[in-house]
Write a protein that holds these residues in place. Structure first.
Motif, PDB file in Angstrom:
ATOM      1  N   UNK A 311       0.841  -1.185   0.000  1.00  0.00           N
ATOM      2  CA  UNK A 311       0.000   0.000   0.000  1.00  0.00           C
ATOM      3  C   UNK A 311       0.885   1.246   0.000  1.00  0.00           C
ATOM      4  N   UNK A 312       0.486   2.230  -0.785  1.00  0.00           N
ATOM      5  CA  UNK A 312       1.263   3.462  -0.908  1.00  0.00           C
ATOM      6  C   UNK A 312       0.541   4.613  -0.217  1.00  0.00           C
ATOM      7  N   UNK A 313       1.299   5.378   0.532  1.00  0.00           N
ATOM      8  CA  UNK A 313       0.781   6.607   1.144  1.00  0.00           C
ATOM      9  C   UNK A 313       1.308   7.767   0.304  1.00  0.00           C
ATOM     10  N   UNK A 314       0.584   8.107  -0.750  1.00  0.00           N
ATOM     11  CA  UNK A 314       1.069   9.104  -1.701  1.00  0.00           C
ATOM     12  C   UNK A 314       0.938  10.516  -1.135  1.00  0.00           C
ATOM     13  N   UNK A 315       1.971  11.294  -1.419  1.00  0.00           N
ATOM     14  CA  UNK A 315       1.969  12.711  -1.053  1.00  0.00           C
ATOM     15  C   UNK A 315       2.861  13.445  -2.051  1.00  0.00           C
ATOM     16  N   UNK A 316       2.650  14.713  -2.179  1.00  0.00           N
ATOM     17  CA  UNK A 316       3.458  15.501  -3.118  1.00  0.00           C
ATOM     18  C   UNK A 316       4.871  15.637  -2.572  1.00  0.00           C
ATOM     19  N   UNK A 317       5.832  15.207  -3.375  1.00  0.00           N
ATOM     20  CA  UNK A 317       7.232  15.203  -2.929  1.00  0.00           C
ATOM     21  C   UNK A 317       8.094  15.940  -3.950  1.00  0.00           C
ATOM     22  N   UNK A 318       9.107  16.626  -3.433  1.00  0.00           N
ATOM     23  CA  UNK A 318      10.099  17.274  -4.281  1.00  0.00           C
ATOM     24  C   UNK A 318      11.174  16.251  -4.632  1.00  0.00           C
ATOM     25  N   UNK A 319      11.380  16.016  -5.914  1.00  0.00           N
ATOM     26  CA  UNK A 319      12.417  15.076  -6.332  1.00  0.00           C
ATOM     27  C   UNK A 319      13.784  15.574  -5.902  1.00  0.00           C
ATOM     28  N   UNK A 320      14.002  16.865  -6.015  1.00  0.00           N
ATOM     29  CA  UNK A 320      15.291  17.434  -5.601  1.00  0.00           C
ATOM     30  C   UNK A 320      15.544  17.136  -4.131  1.00  0.00           C
ATOM     31  N   UNK A 321      14.543  17.385  -3.272  1.00  0.00           N
ATOM     32  CA  UNK A 321      14.723  17.165  -1.843  1.00  0.00           C
ATOM     33  C   UNK A 321      14.895  15.676  -1.541  1.00  0.00           C
ATOM     34  N   UNK A 322      14.139  14.823  -2.221  1.00  0.00           N
ATOM     35  CA  UNK A 322      14.215  13.374  -1.986  1.00  0.00           C
ATOM     36  C   UNK A 322      15.605  12.841  -2.311  1.00  0.00           C
ATOM     37  N   UNK A 323      16.137  13.193  -3.486  1.00  0.00           N
ATOM     38  CA  UNK A 323      17.451  12.688  -3.890  1.00  0.00           C
ATOM     39  C   UNK A 323      18.558  13.290  -3.030  1.00  0.00           C
ATOM     40  N   UNK A 324      18.419  14.548  -2.681  1.00  0.00           N
ATOM     41  CA  UNK A 324      19.441  15.179  -1.835  1.00  0.00           C
ATOM     42  C   UNK A 324      19.495  14.499  -0.472  1.00  0.00           C
ATOM     43  N   UNK A 325      18.307  14.158   0.066  1.00  0.00           N
ATOM     44  CA  UNK A 325      18.289  13.491   1.363  1.00  0.00           C
ATOM     45  C   UNK A 325      18.913  12.100   1.270  1.00  0.00           C
TER      46      UNK A 325
END
Length: 468
Positions: A311-325
């Motif tokens: 099951x996925x808990x979808x939310x709006x995510x910044x790709x830049x922030x995700x990859x940087x983290x």
């Protein structure tokens, strides 16, 4: 009863039924048509004889010469047979014709017998109701009816000929049907064997697989049986691959469980015997327990993907922030291995609806594999860019040991580990990429690995659709 004999029996039954129906239809249709034909012949002969008698009656002015038309027509009767015998004795022989069995009765207009070729009715007696074909005899001078001729009164000749013809036809048809049935049975035996051969081979191969043997079926056609054999071969190959993966799983899981358990056991003995400080022993034990917990977590994730419970808990995510983290999270491990880990992004990357935690795990699994495959002094580059406005592509490129071409189709199989990874003593159970693929596909995306071969590094590509 085997399938072959059932197929053969069904084919033989259909063939015999078809032959019998054909014989029956042919016999009765011929009988009906022959009956009509015989009636036409009888009517024609009766009309012809009536015309001859009419001419003879007119010429002689009476019935005195009635024998002449009968004799000319080849009709034999008792008086004529006696004449033939007397002529034979005199050296002359009159051949009998095919009308010897026809009984003809000629009667005048009052119904009195003029001539009976069988001599059953005496001339001058009243004729009873007679069967056969009846035609009127005319006096051609006055065009008046002077009598009647009844042809084949006993209905023996033409019916006998019809019966003989039908009997011969039936015999010929039965012989032909028997020969046809024999040839058809031989063909049915050959064809049923040919049909059931793949089924028999499938049964034997299935039994072989049940006993742990590898089996493949020959594909000799492109029909349903050929496609069945091809599908079985694909299934057998997949089962053999899964069997090999299970063997690897046993070895890998045994190793993964044995190593931390051995360390925990040694640390506990060292702590008991005073050979290890409590702080150092607890750190080591905690570290090995975390390894065991990670293995259990991977297996749990795998079970979720198997039963469709991801099951996925979808939310709006910044790709830049995700990859940087992710790059920041894996910097300590990369520095410990003396590997350079960098992030290269293009501008204008859109936000996507993602399950942040699960996508982080997928990226972490790929990065962990890249770190394990890269030697000290190597580099790993994480990047992202738009692809034609339809998808976003995340790439993780290393310059490590690479992947052999034979291993590329299997890198996402569960528990699969390449020989290069085994020879380097890299940890893991081969579940990371399988879990990463399940997570990416649950987001509607695709993941792929590309390598030019051993020693040329690997590029992992994650393609995610926009507006997910």
């Amino acid at each position: 009863m085997s399938l072959r004999w059932r197929i053969m029996g069904a084919m033989v039954a259909v063939i015999i039924l078809a032959i019998l129906v054909n014989i029956g239809v042919a016999y009765f249709a011929t009988q009906a048509r022959l009956g009509a034909f015989v009636d036409e012949i009888g009517d024609d002969e009766a009309r012809q004889l009536a015309q001859n008698l009419s001419r003879e009656y007119t010429a002689s002015g009476g019935w005195e010469t009635v024998d002449r038309p009968l004799t000319e027509a080849g009709i034999s009767y008792q008086g004529v047979q006696q004449q033939e015998r007397s002529q034979e004795r005199g050296g002359e022989h009159l051949e009998s014709s095919g009308h010897d069995q026809i009984r003809i009765v000629v009667a005048d207009v009052d119904g009195r017998v003029v001539k009976d070729t069988s001599s059953e009715l005496s001339p001058g007696t009243l004729a009873p109701n007679l069967d056969g074909r009846r035609e009127a005899v005319l006096d051609l001078a006055t065009d008046e009816i002077v009598g009647y001729v009844n042809v084949d009164v006993d209905r023996e000749f033409l019916s006998t000929e019809s019966h003989g013809f039908l009997t011969t036809l039936l015999a010929i048809t039965l012989v032909g049907g028997t020969l046809t049935a024999g040839a058809a049975i031989l063909l049915a035996a050959w064809w049923s064997k040919r049909i059931t051969a793949p089924v028999r081979a499938l049964t034997e191969a299935t039994q072989g697989i049940a006993h742990g043997e590898a089996a493949q079926l020959p594909v000799t056609s492109s029909d349903e049986l050929g496609r069945m054999s091809a599908a079985f071969n694909r299934m057998a190959t997949a089962l053999e691959s899964q069997r090999e993966l299970r063997r690897r799983l046993i070895n890998d899981v045994s190793h993964e469980l044995n190593t931390p358990l051995s360390v925990i056991q040694l640390e506990a003995k060292g702590l008991r015997d005073g050979l290890q400080s409590p702080r150092r022993a607890s750190d080591h034990i905690t570290q090995e327990v975390e390894r065991l917990r990670g293995l259990a977590t991977d297996l749990s994730w795998l079970a979720e993907t198997d039963y469709g419970e991801l099951r996925l808990a979808l939310e709006e995510c910044s790709i830049h922030a995700l990859l940087a983290a992710e790059v920041e999270r894996w910097q300590p491990q990369s520095q410990a291995r003396q590997v350079e880990l960098s992030l290269h992004l293009t501008g204008g990357l859109p936000d996507l609806n993602l399950d942040h935690m699960r996508m982080s795990q997928a990226l972490g699994n790929v990065l962990n594999n890249a770190l394990q495959a890269t030697d000290a002094g190597g580099s790993i580059v994480v990047g992202a860019a738009l692809d034609g406005g339809e998808s976003l592509v995340v790439s993780i490129t290393d310059d490590g040991i690479g992947i052999d071409a034979a291993d590329l189709p299997h890198v996402f199989d569960r528990f699969y580990r390449t020989d290069q990874a085994r020879s380097r003593g890299a940890g893991g159970t081969g579940l990371g990429l399988a879990i990463a693929r399940a997570i990416v596909e649950a987001h509607g995306g695709e993941i792929a690995l590309a390598s030019e071969g051993p020693g040329h590094g690997v590029t992992a590509t994650i393609r995610l659709p926009l507006n997910t």
